[in-house]
Write an enzyme that holds these catalytic residues in place. Structure first.
Site, PDB file in Angstrom:
ATOM      1  N   HIS A 128      -3.766 -27.425  -9.766  1.00 17.30           N
ATOM      2  CA  HIS A 128      -3.333 -28.267  -8.550  1.00 17.30           C
ATOM      3  C   HIS A 128      -3.295 -29.751  -9.050  1.00 17.30           C
ATOM      4  O   HIS A 128      -2.332 -30.511  -8.890  1.00 17.30           O
ATOM      5  CB  HIS A 128      -4.018 -27.861  -7.389  1.00 17.30           C
ATOM      6  CG  HIS A 128      -4.220 -26.495  -7.037  1.00 17.30           C
ATOM      7  ND1 HIS A 128      -3.203 -25.521  -7.365  1.00 17.30           N
ATOM      8  CD2 HIS A 128      -5.177 -25.857  -6.272  1.00 17.30           C
ATOM      9  CE1 HIS A 128      -3.357 -24.382  -6.856  1.00 17.30           C
ATOM     10  NE2 HIS A 128      -4.856 -24.451  -6.037  1.00 17.30           N
ATOM     11  N   ASP A 144       1.601 -21.464  -9.011  1.00 19.49           N
ATOM     12  CA  ASP A 144       0.677 -22.758  -8.421  1.00 19.49           C
ATOM     13  C   ASP A 144       1.072 -22.963  -6.986  1.00 19.49           C
ATOM     14  O   ASP A 144       2.128 -23.491  -6.946  1.00 19.49           O
ATOM     15  CB  ASP A 144       0.739 -23.888  -9.375  1.00 19.49           C
ATOM     16  CG  ASP A 144      -0.333 -25.012  -8.870  1.00 19.49           C
ATOM     17  OD1 ASP A 144      -0.773 -24.926  -7.690  1.00 19.49           O
ATOM     18  OD2 ASP A 144      -0.613 -25.491  -9.830  1.00 19.49           O
ATOM     19  N   HIS A 145       0.651 -22.404  -5.995  1.00 19.53           N
ATOM     20  CA  HIS A 145       1.204 -22.489  -4.705  1.00 19.53           C
ATOM     21  C   HIS A 145       1.186 -23.950  -4.183  1.00 19.53           C
ATOM     22  O   HIS A 145       2.026 -24.116  -3.132  1.00 19.53           O
ATOM     23  CB  HIS A 145       0.423 -21.477  -3.676  1.00 19.53           C
ATOM     24  CG  HIS A 145      -1.134 -22.027  -3.321  1.00 19.53           C
ATOM     25  ND1 HIS A 145      -2.160 -21.682  -3.911  1.00 19.53           N
ATOM     26  CD2 HIS A 145      -1.502 -22.950  -2.340  1.00 19.53           C
ATOM     27  CE1 HIS A 145      -3.377 -22.408  -3.712  1.00 19.53           C
ATOM     28  NE2 HIS A 145      -2.681 -23.104  -2.413  1.00 19.53           N
TER      29      HIS A 145
END
Length: 506
Positions: free
Chosen positions: A242, A179-180
């Protein structure tokens, strides 16, 4: 420094071009890679090594933090990159890939470590994992790690099926789900601010905090992703991962150790404490969904979602959603967490606002003045920083009180070249640090929460509210917060004239 052969599946795709290749170059320039590494680009397309290296060079030129020129340093870096055309359904191709991998391992004295990065559609993860094993790529010395991109499934059943397929080949400890947003500097800074400053943690609870607002807004539409977005929508694209991850970081308890599993354990406790929705009526009372129609963004006329390429002209897919979320534990009981995300909003930003409870009414200064609540704001993207809003006497006045802000602007520091999220995450995966990757139980609990919302939304469409591109979503999103006596605070770049904040540089 770390040594590994990085095998990039989907090496001709957008993610590799925009994020992965520039990340490798930055890590190399900062000596975090050293010289004992190799990168193998894999895709169906036919490319020579020279063509592939030219592709890598162009991507670095366009997207990397460091300037690049074709000189001796570039040649030394590019020597570590090779390309192989691969049909991921052909086991013989994987056997050839093992031969190439072994050759590069010997050439650069790597020691058998392998990192498989699947920049592919999720439905291909299981098949590729099995073929990696059948092709002999998981044999031999060294570690073998799998890095996979979101979306991890479409709902809980599909995620469970996907996880089961991967777990037939890889152990959970070797699976790194990216999950960047967890790699972003300011997201990682949240826990530092919370747990490294004595005056914040005692206030971090329902006695002193009125609400927490998380905004992730985008100015772009769906661009070329209409087909994908029709299948996911804002809830699955942003909410399940996110948004809930940032909420968990804000709400989690202090971990007992600075160990990846301990940190992730605390996030799981937050997910388990989320107040689930028991009925569709509860979902509608606590969530808002919207879809953008044609409008104006910064002077440019843009089309509506239903007019985008590969989108159903009668689509009911949400491009905006907001929700009121409760974490039912002793620390957060009664404190609403408001989350919102959407496309074609006026400003591109990611911010977390902590609104503290105000001083008592009709006591001392509040009897004569309208005092604004204190705010602690984490600016995550694109501007990075932290600011704290408080009340102070206006200089030169006869006791006039105005809100002022102490502003730490990390992005403003001269010479600071902040690493991109993918640099950190690639580096962490190669080092075996899973702190900022999501564990399976996190993923499953997030899907369990989101699936109840999606199920209720699927029952009817009259609660899909349209909003003009360039606005802050449907009016119902404002009402959701107003029902509790609050309002969405302006985010960085938002020109609403709601408050005037002075700035004292820290």
């Amino acid at each position: 420094m770390t040594s590994a052969v990085f095998l990039i599946f989907g090496a001709t795709g957008d993610l590799a071009r925009r994020k992965l290749f520039p990340a490798f170059y930055s890590l190399y320039r900062e000596r975090k890679l050293g010289d004992r590494f190799a990168v193998i680009g894999l895709a169906r397309r036919s490319r020579t090594n020279d063509q592939f290296r030219d592709d890598v060079y162009e991507s670095i030129q366009e997207f990397a933090r460091y300037n690049v020129t074709k000189d001796e340093q570039w040649d030394a870096f590019a020597e570590h990159f090779e390309y192989m055309s691969l049909d991921i359904n052909n086991v013989d191709g994987f056997r050839q890939l093992r031969e190439l991998t072994d050759r590069l391992d010997v050439k650069f004295d790597i020691g058998g470590n392998r990192l498989f990065y699947l920049a592919l559609a999720p439905e291909l993860f299981g098949n590729v994992s099995h073929n990696l094993k059948a092709g002999g790529l998981l044999e031999g010395a060294g570690w073998h790690r799998l890095v996979i991109e979101k979306p991890f499934g479409y709902d809980l059943p599909s995620a469970e099926k996907l996880n089961a397929e991967i777990r037939q080949v890889f152990e959970e400890q070797d699976i790194y789900r990216i999950d960047h947003y967890l790699g972003k500097e300011m997201v990682q800074n949240i826990n530092v601010v919370r747990f490294a400053n004595a005056f914040f943690e005692p206030l971090w609870n329902n006695k002193y905090i009125a609400n927490i607002q998380i905004t992730l807004s985008e100015t772009v539409g769906v661009e070329e992703r209409g087909g994908y977005y029709e299948h996911s929508g804002a809830l699955r694209d942003m909410g399940q991962n996110h948004m809930l991850q940032m909420l968990a970081i804000m709400a989690m308890e202090p971990p007992s150790r600075m160990h990846p599993e301990d940190i992730r354990d605390e996030k799981v406790k937050v997910f388990r404490s989320l107040r689930g929705f028991q009925t569709a009526a509860e979902v509608r009372a606590n969530t808002v969904r919207g879809q953008y129609v044609a409008g104006n963004i910064k002077g440019e006329q843009v089309r509506g979602y239903r007019d985008e390429d590969k989108v159903n002209p009668e689509s009911t897919t949400e491009t905006y959603f907001a929700a009121r979320v409760f974490v039912d534990n002793f620390r957060w009981a009664g404190v609403p967490f408001y989350i919102r995300t959407g496309k074609r909003l006026p400003v591109k930003t990611t911010e977390v606002v902590v609104e503290f409870k105000n001083v008592p009414n009709n006591v001392y200064l509040s009897r004569k003045h309208k005092l604004e609540p204190n705010l602690l704001v984490f600016r995550v993207n694109p501007l990075e920083g932290i600011y704290f809003k408080m009340n102070a006497k206006q200089p030169g006045s006869e006791g006039t009180i105005v809100p002022v802000a102490m502003d730490f602007c990390q992005s403003c520091q001269i010479g600071l070249n902040t690493p991109e999220a993918y640099e950190r995450l690639l580096y962490d995966a190669a080092r075996g640090d899973s702190t900022y990757f999501t564990r399976w139980d996190e993923v499953a609990l997030a899907w369990k929460y989101v699936d109840k919302i999606a199920s209720a939304w699927g029952e009817r469409t009259d609660d899909l509210h349209l909003y003009s591109a360039g606005t802050w979503g449907p009016e119902q999103g404002q009402q959701l917060v107003a029902e509790d006596g609050f309002r969405w605070w302006p985010v960085n770049g938002q020109d609403e004239g709601e408050v005037t904040w002075g700035h004292t540089q820290m």
